[in-house]
Design an enzyme around this catalytic site. Structure first.
Site, PDB file in Angstrom:
ATOM      1  N   GLU A 113       0.870  -1.185   0.146  1.00 18.13           N
ATOM      2  CA  GLU A 113      -0.035   0.083  -0.053  1.00 18.13           C
ATOM      3  C   GLU A 113       0.726   1.328   0.108  1.00 18.13           C
ATOM      4  OE1 GLU A 113      -2.416   1.766  -0.528  1.00 18.13           O
ATOM      5  OE2 GLU A 113      -3.875   1.240   1.026  1.00 18.13           O
ATOM      6  N   ASP A 114       0.332   2.146  -0.619  1.00 13.79           N
ATOM      7  CA  ASP A 114       1.234   3.527  -0.653  1.00 13.79           C
ATOM      8  C   ASP A 114       1.161   4.368   0.908  1.00 13.79           C
ATOM      9  OD1 ASP A 114      -1.438   3.973  -1.152  1.00 13.79           O
ATOM     10  OD2 ASP A 114      -1.173   5.817  -2.161  1.00 13.79           O
ATOM     11  N   ASP A 117      -3.856   5.595   6.249  1.00 11.78           N
ATOM     12  CA  ASP A 117      -4.171   6.980   6.627  1.00 11.78           C
ATOM     13  C   ASP A 117      -5.263   6.581   7.763  1.00 11.78           C
ATOM     14  OD1 ASP A 117      -5.434   9.397   7.013  1.00 11.78           O
ATOM     15  OD2 ASP A 117      -5.006  10.167   5.041  1.00 11.78           O
ATOM     16  N   PHE A 166      -1.418  16.488   3.884  1.00  9.18           N
ATOM     17  CA  PHE A 166      -1.901  15.630   2.893  1.00  9.18           C
ATOM     18  C   PHE A 166      -0.530  15.636   1.846  1.00  9.18           C
ATOM     19  CE2 PHE A 166      -3.949  15.106  -1.177  1.00  9.18           C
ATOM     20  CZ  PHE A 166      -5.030  14.333  -0.952  1.00  9.18           C
ATOM     21  N   ARG A 179       0.450  11.802  -9.091  1.00  6.03           N
ATOM     22  CA  ARG A 179       1.087  10.545  -9.102  1.00  6.03           C
ATOM     23  C   ARG A 179       2.324  10.230  -9.542  1.00  6.03           C
ATOM     24  NH1 ARG A 179      -3.311   7.356  -7.147  1.00  6.03           N
ATOM     25  NH2 ARG A 179      -5.516   7.709  -8.209  1.00  6.03           N
TER      26      ARG A 179
HETATM   27  C1  PRP Z   1      -5.639   6.089  -0.785  1.00  4.76           C
HETATM   28  C2  PRP Z   1      -4.511   5.399  -0.686  1.00  4.76           C
HETATM   29  C3  PRP Z   1      -4.779   4.212   0.274  1.00  4.76           C
HETATM   30  C4  PRP Z   1      -6.070   4.595   1.312  1.00  4.76           C
HETATM   31  C5  PRP Z   1      -5.554   5.001   2.557  1.00  4.76           C
HETATM   32  O1  PRP Z   1      -6.476   5.508  -1.836  1.00  4.76           O
HETATM   33  O2  PRP Z   1      -4.362   4.774  -1.773  1.00  4.76           O
HETATM   34  O3  PRP Z   1      -5.453   2.911  -0.439  1.00  4.76           O
HETATM   35  O4  PRP Z   1      -6.533   5.895   0.373  1.00  4.76           O
HETATM   36  O5  PRP Z   1      -6.564   5.898   3.156  1.00  4.76           O
HETATM   37  P1  PRP Z   1      -7.224   5.085   4.418  1.00  4.76           P
HETATM   38  O6  PRP Z   1      -6.171   4.272   5.479  1.00  4.76           O
HETATM   39  O7  PRP Z   1      -8.027   6.214   4.986  1.00  4.76           O
HETATM   40  O8  PRP Z   1      -8.558   3.985   4.017  1.00  4.76           O
HETATM   41  P2  PRP Z   1      -7.683   6.098  -2.830  1.00  4.76           P
HETATM   42  O9  PRP Z   1      -9.289   5.777  -2.123  1.00  4.76           O
HETATM   43  O10 PRP Z   1      -7.432   7.592  -2.627  1.00  4.76           O
HETATM   44  O11 PRP Z   1      -7.346   5.442  -4.229  1.00  4.76           O
HETATM   45  P3  PRP Z   1      -6.261   5.348  -5.067  1.00  4.76           P
HETATM   46  O12 PRP Z   1      -5.202   4.351  -4.460  1.00  4.76           O
HETATM   47  O13 PRP Z   1      -6.783   5.008  -6.590  1.00  4.76           O
HETATM   48  O14 PRP Z   1      -5.575   6.876  -5.075  1.00  4.76           O
END
Ligand code: PRP
Length: 194
Positions: A113-114, A117, A166, A179
Site C-alpha cells: 500500500e502507498d 491513513d 496531505f 501520482r
Molecule cells: C488512498 C490510498 C490508500 C487509502 C488510504 O486510496 O492509496 O489506499 O487511500 O486511506 P485510508 O487508510 O484512510 O483508507 P484512494 O481511495 O485515494 O484510491 P487510489 O489508491 O486510487 O488513489
C-alpha cells in the site's frame, strides 16, 4: 517554463488550480534507500515461502514496482483496486475490485500500500482476503500516519511514519494528479478549495 506566479521555473507537473505543492517531504534518494532496506527485510522473512505480493491500485503502483525489484525472491504479483477517497476526504466506503479472481488459498500474501491513513481501506481488504484462507497475511506500507489511524491493524513493514499532512507523489494523488512525482510532497489546497 514558468506559470507566472513563482520566482523560479514552475514545472507543469507541479501545478494545480486547487492548491500548490508546498514542499518535498521525502526525496527520491531517501525513498530508494528505504525500499532497498525493506526489500532485503522481506526477502529474509519470506525465503522458502510462496510469496504473493498484492499491489493496491492505484496508489501502490510505484512503490510495488520498486519494492518487488528489491525483493530477491521468486514472487507472484497480483493487483486489487481499492478506492475510498474523493478529493482530500475519505468517503467512508471502500470500493474493491478484482478480489474474486485472486488465487491466494494456502499462500503467503503481502499487501503493498502507498499510505495507511485512517486504516479503513486495509481493514476492508484484510477481511476480503482472509475469507480466501491464505497461509499468512501481512501489510507493507510506504507511508503511515499514526495519528490518523482509526482502524487498528497490524502493519509488518513501514517505510516512513509521517505527520498528518496531505501528501502527493510517488503514486499518491490529489484529484488524480501528481501520482508521477518521483518524491513525496506536501500539497496545500487554496482556502477556497476546502
Ligand atoms: C488512498 C490510498 C490508500 C487509502 C488510504 O486510496 O492509496 O489506499 O487511500 O486511506 P485510508 O487508510 O484512510 O483508507 P484512494 O481511495 O485515494 O484510491 P487510489 O489508491 O486510487 O488513489
Amino acid at each position: 517554463m514558468s506559470d507566472g506566479t513563482t520566482n523560479g521555473p514552475a514545472r507543469l507537473r507541479d501545478v494545480h488550480p486547487a492548491g500548490e505543492i508546498e514542499r518535498i517531504l521525502i526525496a527520491e534518494p531517501e525513498i530508494r534507500a528505504r525500499i532497498m532496506e525493506l526489500g532485503a527485510e522481506i526477502a529474509a522473512d519470506y525465503a522458502e515461502r510462496d510469496l504473493v505480493v498484492l499491489c493496491l491500485l492505484k496508489g501502490g503502483i510505484y512503490f510495488t514496482v520498486d519494492l518487488t525489484r528489491a525483493i530477491d525472491l521468486p514472487i507472484t504479483l497480483e493487483f486489487v483496486r481499492a478506492r475510498s477517497y474523493a478529493g482530500m476526504e475519505s468517503t467512508g466506503k471502500v470500493e474493491l475490485s478484482w478480489i474474486d479472481g485472486l488465487d491466494i488459498g494456502g499462500r503467503d500474501v503481502l499487501i503493498v500500500e502507498d499510505i495507511v491513513d485512517t486504516g479503513l481501506t486495509l481493514i476492508e481488504i484484510w477481511r476480503a482476503l482472509e475469507a480466501k484462507r491464505p497461509a499468512s497475511l501481512a501489510i507493507c506500507t510506504l507511508l503511515y500516519k499514526e495519528k490518523r489511524l482509526a482502524h487498528p491493524i497490524p502493519i509488518a513493514y513501514i517505510g516512513f511514519a509521517i505527520e498528518d499532512v496531505f501528501v502527493v507523489g510517488y503514486g499518491l494523488d490529489y484529484d488524480e494528479r501528481f501520482r508521477n512525482l518521483p518524491h513525496i510532497a506536501v500539497f496545500q489546497p487554496h482556502e477556497s478549495s476546502g
